[in-house]
Motif scaffolding. Structure first.
Motif, PDB file in Angstrom:
ATOM      1  N   LYS A 175      -4.428  -4.839  11.970  1.00  0.00           N
ATOM      2  CA  LYS A 175      -4.128  -5.870  10.976  1.00  0.00           C
ATOM      3  C   LYS A 175      -4.171  -5.306   9.563  1.00  0.00           C
ATOM      4  N   THR A 176      -4.887  -4.194   9.361  1.00  0.00           N
ATOM      5  CA  THR A 176      -4.966  -3.627   8.013  1.00  0.00           C
ATOM      6  C   THR A 176      -4.632  -2.143   8.051  1.00  0.00           C
ATOM      7  N   ILE A 177      -3.926  -1.675   7.030  1.00  0.00           N
ATOM      8  CA  ILE A 177      -3.617  -0.257   6.867  1.00  0.00           C
ATOM      9  C   ILE A 177      -3.976   0.129   5.438  1.00  0.00           C
ATOM     10  N   ASN A 178      -4.813   1.151   5.277  1.00  0.00           N
ATOM     11  CA  ASN A 178      -5.195   1.618   3.943  1.00  0.00           C
ATOM     12  C   ASN A 178      -4.545   2.963   3.673  1.00  0.00           C
ATOM     13  N   LEU A 179      -3.870   3.079   2.534  1.00  0.00           N
ATOM     14  CA  LEU A 179      -3.240   4.336   2.141  1.00  0.00           C
ATOM     15  C   LEU A 179      -3.855   4.810   0.837  1.00  0.00           C
ATOM     16  N   ASN A 180      -3.958   6.123   0.643  1.00  0.00           N
ATOM     17  CA  ASN A 180      -4.416   6.652  -0.646  1.00  0.00           C
ATOM     18  C   ASN A 180      -3.463   6.225  -1.738  1.00  0.00           C
ATOM     19  N   ILE A 181      -4.004   5.793  -2.867  1.00  0.00           N
ATOM     20  CA  ILE A 181      -3.164   5.442  -4.011  1.00  0.00           C
ATOM     21  C   ILE A 181      -2.524   6.717  -4.546  1.00  0.00           C
ATOM     22  N   GLY A 182      -1.235   6.669  -4.779  1.00  0.00           N
ATOM     23  CA  GLY A 182      -0.553   7.834  -5.344  1.00  0.00           C
ATOM     24  C   GLY A 182      -0.102   8.830  -4.301  1.00  0.00           C
ATOM     25  N   GLY A 183      -0.253   8.533  -3.021  1.00  0.00           N
ATOM     26  CA  GLY A 183       0.210   9.454  -1.986  1.00  0.00           C
ATOM     27  C   GLY A 183       1.730   9.560  -2.006  1.00  0.00           C
ATOM     28  N   TYR A 184       2.257  10.742  -1.754  1.00  0.00           N
ATOM     29  CA  TYR A 184       3.706  10.925  -1.772  1.00  0.00           C
ATOM     30  C   TYR A 184       4.094  12.080  -0.859  1.00  0.00           C
ATOM     31  N   ALA A 185       5.366  12.102  -0.474  1.00  0.00           N
ATOM     32  CA  ALA A 185       5.912  13.234   0.287  1.00  0.00           C
ATOM     33  C   ALA A 185       6.696  14.108  -0.683  1.00  0.00           C
ATOM     34  N   GLU A 186       6.528  15.397  -0.567  1.00  0.00           N
ATOM     35  CA  GLU A 186       7.239  16.328  -1.444  1.00  0.00           C
ATOM     36  C   GLU A 186       8.754  16.174  -1.259  1.00  0.00           C
ATOM     37  N   GLY A 187       9.502  16.253  -2.340  1.00  0.00           N
ATOM     38  CA  GLY A 187      10.948  16.083  -2.276  1.00  0.00           C
ATOM     39  C   GLY A 187      11.656  17.220  -1.555  1.00  0.00           C
ATOM     40  N   SER A 188      12.807  16.926  -0.981  1.00  0.00           N
ATOM     41  CA  SER A 188      13.710  17.919  -0.349  1.00  0.00           C
ATOM     42  C   SER A 188      13.133  18.601   0.878  1.00  0.00           C
ATOM     43  N   THR A 189      12.011  18.121   1.407  1.00  0.00           N
ATOM     44  CA  THR A 189      11.439  18.805   2.567  1.00  0.00           C
ATOM     45  C   THR A 189      12.276  18.619   3.829  1.00  0.00           C
ATOM     46  N   ALA A 190      13.142  17.595   3.844  1.00  0.00           N
ATOM     47  CA  ALA A 190      14.002  17.394   5.018  1.00  0.00           C
ATOM     48  C   ALA A 190      14.901  18.610   5.254  1.00  0.00           C
ATOM     49  N   LEU A 191      15.227  19.338   4.191  1.00  0.00           N
ATOM     50  CA  LEU A 191      16.083  20.523   4.346  1.00  0.00           C
ATOM     51  C   LEU A 191      15.395  21.610   5.168  1.00  0.00           C
ATOM     52  N   ASN A 192      14.062  21.580   5.225  1.00  0.00           N
ATOM     53  CA  ASN A 192      13.330  22.602   5.982  1.00  0.00           C
ATOM     54  C   ASN A 192      13.385  22.350   7.490  1.00  0.00           C
TER      55      ASN A 192
END
Ligand code: SF4
Ligand code: SF4
Length: 95
Positions: A9-26
């Protein structure tokens, strides 16, 4: 850190979390494929519907023409074949 309670029922995420850009190309997702799309150029009318829908940006376009597929990243999901109004894309077994 992702925390999911047992009842989901609850999901906690770190504030400011992000995925690095362009990593799909790897990730060369072409290695996932068991079927590959093949274009019948004589049926294609260059409507670009397949280009709009492809989730991996694997439709290759040159000078306003759909000319094929980027097999390094195409994972063979069939979306392009399913949306093509001219049945110009056939899925062919890799084996
Ligand atoms: S099979 Fe999927 S990933 Fe490959 S070109 Fe078609 S829509 Fe894109
Ligand atoms: S959707 Fe079909 S007709 Fe349209 S550009 Fe793609 S292959 Fe060609």
């Amino acid at each position: 850190m992702l925390a999911v309670s047992k009842d989901i029922k609850t999901i906690n995420l770190n504030i400011g979390g992000y995925a690095e850009g362009s990593t799909a190309l790897n990730n060369k997702t072409g290695g996932w494929r068991t079927f590959k799309p093949v274009l019948s150029r004589d049926k294609c009318v260059d409507c670009m519907i397949c280009w709009i829908y492809c989730p991996d940006d694997s439709i290759v376009v040159k000078d306003g023409k759909m000319i094929g597929f980027d097999y390094e990243y195409c994972k063979g999901c069939r979306v392009c074949a399913n949306v093509c109004p001219r049945s110009a894309i056939e899925m062919v077994s890799e084996r």
